[in-house]
Scaffold this active site. Structure first.
Site, PDB file in Angstrom:
ATOM      1  N   LYS A 187       0.876  -1.173   0.000  1.00 25.66           N
ATOM      2  CA  LYS A 187       0.000   0.000   0.000  1.00 25.66           C
ATOM      3  C   LYS A 187       0.917   1.228   0.000  1.00 25.66           C
ATOM      4  O   LYS A 187       1.223   1.800   1.047  1.00 25.66           O
ATOM      5  CB  LYS A 187      -0.904  -0.052   1.240  1.00 25.66           C
ATOM      6  CG  LYS A 187      -2.144   0.786   1.126  1.00 25.66           C
ATOM      7  CD  LYS A 187      -3.105   0.447   2.250  1.00 25.66           C
ATOM      8  CE  LYS A 187      -4.173   1.505   2.396  1.00 25.66           C
ATOM      9  NZ  LYS A 187      -5.030   1.685   1.220  1.00 25.66           N
TER      10      LYS A 187
HETATM   11  N1  PPE Z   1      -7.777  -2.185  -2.461  1.00 24.45           N
HETATM   12  C1  PPE Z   1      -7.198  -0.958  -2.519  1.00 24.45           C
HETATM   13  C2  PPE Z   1      -6.512  -0.539  -3.758  1.00 24.45           C
HETATM   14  C3  PPE Z   1      -7.272  -0.125  -1.400  1.00 24.45           C
HETATM   15  O1  PPE Z   1      -6.693   1.072  -1.453  1.00 24.45           O
HETATM   16  C4  PPE Z   1      -7.965  -0.550  -0.245  1.00 24.45           C
HETATM   17  C5  PPE Z   1      -8.071   0.340   0.952  1.00 24.45           C
HETATM   18  C6  PPE Z   1      -8.551  -1.832  -0.244  1.00 24.45           C
HETATM   19  C7  PPE Z   1      -8.428  -2.617  -1.378  1.00 24.45           C
HETATM   20  C8  PPE Z   1      -9.253  -2.394   0.961  1.00 24.45           C
HETATM   21  O2  PPE Z   1      -8.349  -2.693   1.989  1.00 24.45           O
HETATM   22  P1  PPE Z   1      -8.772  -2.669   3.520  1.00 24.45           P
HETATM   23  O3  PPE Z   1      -8.971  -1.242   3.885  1.00 24.45           O
HETATM   24  O4  PPE Z   1      -7.635  -3.283   4.225  1.00 24.45           O
HETATM   25  O5  PPE Z   1     -10.008  -3.445   3.644  1.00 24.45           O
HETATM   26  N2  PPE Z   1      -8.147   1.718   0.653  1.00 24.45           N
HETATM   27  C9  PPE Z   1      -7.878   2.696   1.696  1.00 24.45           C
HETATM   28  C10 PPE Z   1      -7.666   4.083   1.123  1.00 24.45           C
HETATM   29  C11 PPE Z   1      -8.891   4.798   0.658  1.00 24.45           C
HETATM   30  C12 PPE Z   1      -8.609   6.227   0.278  1.00 24.45           C
HETATM   31  O6  PPE Z   1      -9.400   6.797  -0.475  1.00 24.45           O
HETATM   32  O7  PPE Z   1      -7.625   6.812   0.753  1.00 24.45           O
HETATM   33  C13 PPE Z   1      -8.913   2.664   2.797  1.00 24.45           C
HETATM   34  O8  PPE Z   1     -10.013   2.134   2.609  1.00 24.45           O
HETATM   35  O9  PPE Z   1      -8.610   3.174   3.876  1.00 24.45           O
END
Ligand code: PPE
Length: 308
Positions: free
Chosen positions: A159
């Site tokens: 990330k």
């Molecule tokens: N895929 C991506 C690309 C992603 O960025 C997130 C979280 C997820 C899947 C889901 O992961 P999780 O939060 O562990 O369930 N995206 C983060 C950033 C959003 C933003 O706009 O900034 C979040 O949800 O915090």
């Protein structure tokens, strides 16, 4: 989404005033995207604010940093404490938490490693990511013309801040075309995930989500929902999905920390199922919130209380 300022931000080991949390314009990460981050939510519970799967988020932060060979100058335990400290210092209950590790000021040029590493943790109230209406009635999304990068171009498992310009392209394209968000395909053309969310479909009572090999971030909400779906008695399958699997699904929903469990009611102008939040999505969504709010003992280990 506008940021709602609060009092304090944790910066390199201490709390500083919100307006004093500043960095130099020649910070490495600003130029080259050399940072890794997390998005975490805290929920209000009967025992005060509780951070959902905080330890797992901090573990992922360290894994992201490891992929980029960025050394985080704090221990995981220290950052777990610092997240709680930041929430307490701001008197927050339900909030979003953003830890960010980035290469700062001191060196230019592509090698990030000589630049110092800074760590900040901010928290602020953040409502429904795709809007309250979407949580209840579903979002309208499109499949992006922008694909996810090959894992040998950028590692989806990390990330990292710089990787999000790819999501940004897709998000802007979707919004300009009148949709709320986009679904992104992998380089080979199978369904990967949303711009900032993982994706699930429901067909004939089976809950299906693309596997890690589709080039996705391994979401912590995704992992939670996989367990919840199984616990509710649904068959849970990880397999690659085509675009047509989306159109013909009974239900589709996004999962993510920011997005939570968000139904999708329309994809590329095709109604999904009945064109509104489906029953399985609703059941999983309600169970997810109940778990995050500490109401379900079987998920107690996910709920990390700020005041204990
Ligand atoms: N895929 C991506 C690309 C992603 O960025 C997130 C979280 C997820 C899947 C889901 O992961 P999780 O939060 O562990 O369930 N995206 C983060 C950033 C959003 C933003 O706009 O900034 C979040 O949800 O915090």
């Amino acid at each position: 989404m506008p940021i709602q300022p609060v009092e304090k931000i944790w910066m390199d080991g201490e709390l500083v005033d919100w307006d004093q949390a500043r960095i130099h314009v020649l910070s490495h990460a600003l130029h080259y995207g050399s940072g890794v981050f997390e998005g975490i939510r805290a929920y209000e519970t009967q025992r005060g604010a509780a951070v959902f799967r905080l330890t797992d988020h901090i573990r992922r932060l360290f894994r992201s940093a490891h992929i980029y060979m960025t050394e985080i100058p704090f221990s995981p335990d220290r950052l777990v404490d610092a997240v709680k400290q930041t929430i307490r210092a701001n008197g927050l209950r339900a909030c979003y938490v953003r830890p960010l590790v980035f290469h700062g000021y001191g060196e230019m040029g592509l090698n990030p490693l000589p630049a110092p590493v800074n760590v900040i943790i901010a928290a602020w109230p953040w409502g429904a990511y795709l809007g309250d209406d979407a949580l209840e009635n579903g979002a309208r999304v499109r499949v992006s013309t922008w694909r996810r990068p090959d894992p040998n171009v950028l590692p989806a498992a990390a990330k990292a801040t710089g990787q999000y310009i790819n999501s940004g392209l897709a998000k802007v394209e979707a919004i300009k075309a009148g949709y709320e968000d986009a679904i992104m395909l992998s380089p080979e053309g199978t369904v990967a995930e949303g711009t900032g969310e993982n994706l699930f479909i429901v067909r004939d009572g089976v809950v299906i989500t693309p596997p890690e090999s589709a080039g996705i971030l391994l979401g912590i909400t995704r992992d939670s929902v996989m367990r919840i779906a199984r616990d509710l008695g649904y068959e849970l399958v990880e397999r690659k999905l085509n675009r047509s699997d989306l159109y013909t699904a009974d239900e589709v929903f996004f999962t993510g920390t920011a997005a939570e469990v968000c139904p999708i009611r329309e994809i590329d102008d095709r109604a999904i199922g009945a064109g509104t939040r489906g029953p399985v999505t609703k059941e999983i969504q309600q169970t997810f919130y109940a778990a995050a709010k500490g109401e379900l003992p079987q998920y107690d280990s996910w709920v990390e209380y700020v005041d204990e």
